[in-house]
Design an enzyme around this catalytic site. Structure first.
Site, PDB file in Angstrom:
ATOM      1  N   MET A 240       0.835  -1.084  -0.109  1.00 13.23           N
ATOM      2  CA  MET A 240      -0.158  -0.024  -0.176  1.00 13.23           C
ATOM      3  C   MET A 240       0.808   1.312  -0.076  1.00 13.23           C
ATOM      4  O   MET A 240       0.497   2.548  -0.759  1.00 13.23           O
ATOM      5  CB  MET A 240      -0.846  -0.099   1.152  1.00 13.23           C
ATOM      6  CG  MET A 240      -1.705   1.112   1.163  1.00 13.23           C
ATOM      7  SD  MET A 240      -2.968   1.374  -0.137  1.00 13.23           S
ATOM      8  CE  MET A 240      -4.122  -0.089   0.117  1.00 13.23           C
ATOM      9  N   CYS A 241       2.099   1.287   0.812  1.00 13.43           N
ATOM     10  CA  CYS A 241       2.795   2.358   0.670  1.00 13.43           C
ATOM     11  C   CYS A 241       3.309   2.626  -0.594  1.00 13.43           C
ATOM     12  O   CYS A 241       3.560   3.887  -1.061  1.00 13.43           O
ATOM     13  CB  CYS A 241       3.962   1.978   1.705  1.00 13.43           C
ATOM     14  SG  CYS A 241       5.161   0.665   1.289  1.00 13.43           S
ATOM     15  N   THR A 242       3.608   1.619  -1.537  1.00 15.69           N
ATOM     16  CA  THR A 242       4.036   1.930  -2.771  1.00 15.69           C
ATOM     17  C   THR A 242       2.926   2.513  -3.707  1.00 15.69           C
ATOM     18  O   THR A 242       3.213   3.455  -4.586  1.00 15.69           O
ATOM     19  CB  THR A 242       4.591   0.833  -3.545  1.00 15.69           C
ATOM     20  OG1 THR A 242       5.628   0.037  -2.462  1.00 15.69           O
ATOM     21  CG2 THR A 242       5.279   0.940  -4.770  1.00 15.69           C
TER      22      THR A 242
END
Length: 465
Positions: A240-242
């Site tokens: 999700m951070c990417t």
């Protein structure tokens, strides 16, 4: 003299062409219905099959006795169930029908999409929107004389008992596991000994781009689908951070629009439907804008649809190879003329051509076919949420939405059920409770139901210190 010779040569060519055309017309009439060629089974129609069934050879089964009865069994008695009428299914139906199998049932709940037409050759543009199974059955019946392919939208346990062999051409691991569990549930045991007459062989084929596999499963005797669950590739998920902060691929941009923007904006007031062109267009436009912000190229409508629907690229040649392998195994088992595959074939033509076979071994504690409760190792202080997480994330279980029940003080108690909203709301607080707080004890049996299997899976709870 030159002109005379030329005229004579032209006359010979004309005669030859007329002869060839006449032969084509006769063959066309045979394919369209056999008129004027002795009905459905004209002379020599099954020569390619009788060569394998009416004479011995260096590769025939040691116990095989050549006879004409095997062909009659294929033509008049053997019942085949084909599950899936997509890329693999179309090839399977064609191969089986041309190999002498006439009584075939095909199951597929999907309808024909425009994108199917590049490889699912039993369908035409006029068929878009119609049921796949129905169109495929009608096409085979009209093209191959004597075939009796019937289409089904669903089937029950009683229906499956009627078939000699079941062939899967599916693109879903869940559907494979469900069919695997259904055939295992049909097995009969007497004093702990398996009744061979209750075994219905399962031939399973699968493709993923330029890779594929075919396998032979004899329920209760050889490794089943769940015995080798670790072999199936896990679904690709991006961090999700990417997706939110550092997109590098076009897929990251599409997932950003799907996971973050759609729930926030709710453009059409409901859930994202991968089969709705307007929904896909919306995600495509948002993904393209985000890709432009980060100088990422490659966001296309087709890729957007593939990411949203989790579509694996299909290659027609791979489907043809795997379907041929599966049809060959059906022929071997139905006729007992040759030793079947033992029991897993791998095909890969990414770089060159590579194939090999190996024997997948049965798993002693397989949740589907071992007939023994599975062990669950947890401390009494573990929460029910941890158990649920283990059932879904374990490589050997890979459940989707497990429902957990048990028996407490002589009464059945539902600990958690996700599929029914009212029960899910009522049992949701149990997820935060420890196993001890739920009244569970060491050695307690838990019954788990899931969409991956028609049977309830039993687990034995073992408390660890």
């Amino acid at each position: 003299m030159y002109c005379t010779a030329l005229m004579s040569c032209n006359a010979m060519h004309k005669s030859k062409i007329e002869e060839l055309l006449a032969g084509q017309i006769r063959r066309k009439m045979a394919v369209d219905g056999g008129h004027g060629v002795g009905g459905c089974d004209w002379d020599g129609r099954w020569n390619h099959v009788t060569k394998f069934l009416e004479r011995p050879g260096p590769f025939t089964h040691p116990d095989f006795e050549p006879s004409a009865e095997s062909l009659q069994f294929l033509l008049e008695t053997c019942k085949i169930l084909v599950i899936g009428a997509g890329g693999l299914g179309c090839e399977l139906l064609k191969n089986l029908a041309l190999s002498g199998f006439r009584i075939i049932h095909v199951v597929d709940m999907d309808t024909i999409d425009l994108s199917n037409l590049n490889r699912q050759f039993l369908f035409r543009p006029k068929d878009v929107g119609r049921p796949k199974a129905e169109v495929a059955a009608n096409f085979i019946n009209s093209r191959i004389p004597g075939c009796k392919v019937a289409s089904r939208k669903c089937f029950s346990k009683m229906h499956q008992r009627k078939f000699h062999i079941i062939v899967c051409g599916l693109d879903s691991i869940i559907a494979r596991r469900w069919m695997n569990g259904m055939l295992i549930s049909l097995l009969s045991y007497e004093d702990g000994v398996l009744d061979p007459s209750s075994i219905i062989p399962l031939i399973d084929g699968g493709t993923e781009g330029f890779k594929g596999n075919a396998r032979v499963i004899l329920p209760g005797m050889t490794a089943c689908i769940d015995c080798t669950l670790e072999l199936y590739p896990p679904q690709i998920n991006f961090p999700m951070c990417t997706i939110a902060s550092m997109p590098r691929l076009p897929e990251h941009c599409i997932e950003y629009a799907r996971i973050l923007q759609w729930p926030k904006e709710k453009p059409f007031g409901g859930n994202l439907d991968g089969d709705n062109p307007e929904h896909i267009e919306w995600v495509f436009e948002r993904a393209r804008k985000r890709a432009a912000e980060f100088n990422i190229t490659g966001v296309t409508y087709r890729l957007t649809q593939g990411v949203v629907k989790r579509i694996i690229p299909a290659v027609a040649s791979t489907n043809a190879v795997i379907a041929a392998a599966c049809a060959t195994e059906v022929f071997k088992i139905a006729t007992s003329a040759y030793i079947p595959l033992n029991n897993y074939l791998v095909f890969n033509d990414v770089d060159g051509l590579y194939t090999y076979t190996f024997e997948a071994e049965r798993k002693e504690n397989c949740s589907a076919c071992s007939q023994v409760p599975q062990d669950l190792q947890f401390p009494s202080s573990a929460k029910l949420q941890e158990v649920l997480q283990f059932l879904t994330e374990s490589a050997s279980l890979q459940m989707k939405s497990p429902a957990i029940t048990t028996t407490l003080e002589g009464k059945n108690k539902t600990l958690y059920l996700q599929s029914v909203k009212s029960i899910e709301e009522r049992t949701r607080p149990n997820l935060c409770k420890t196993l001890k707080e739920l009244g569970l004890s060491d050695g307690q049996e838990l019954a788990v139901a899931d969409v991956t299997t028609p049977q309830t899976v039993l687990f034995k709870l073992n408390f660890t210190t």
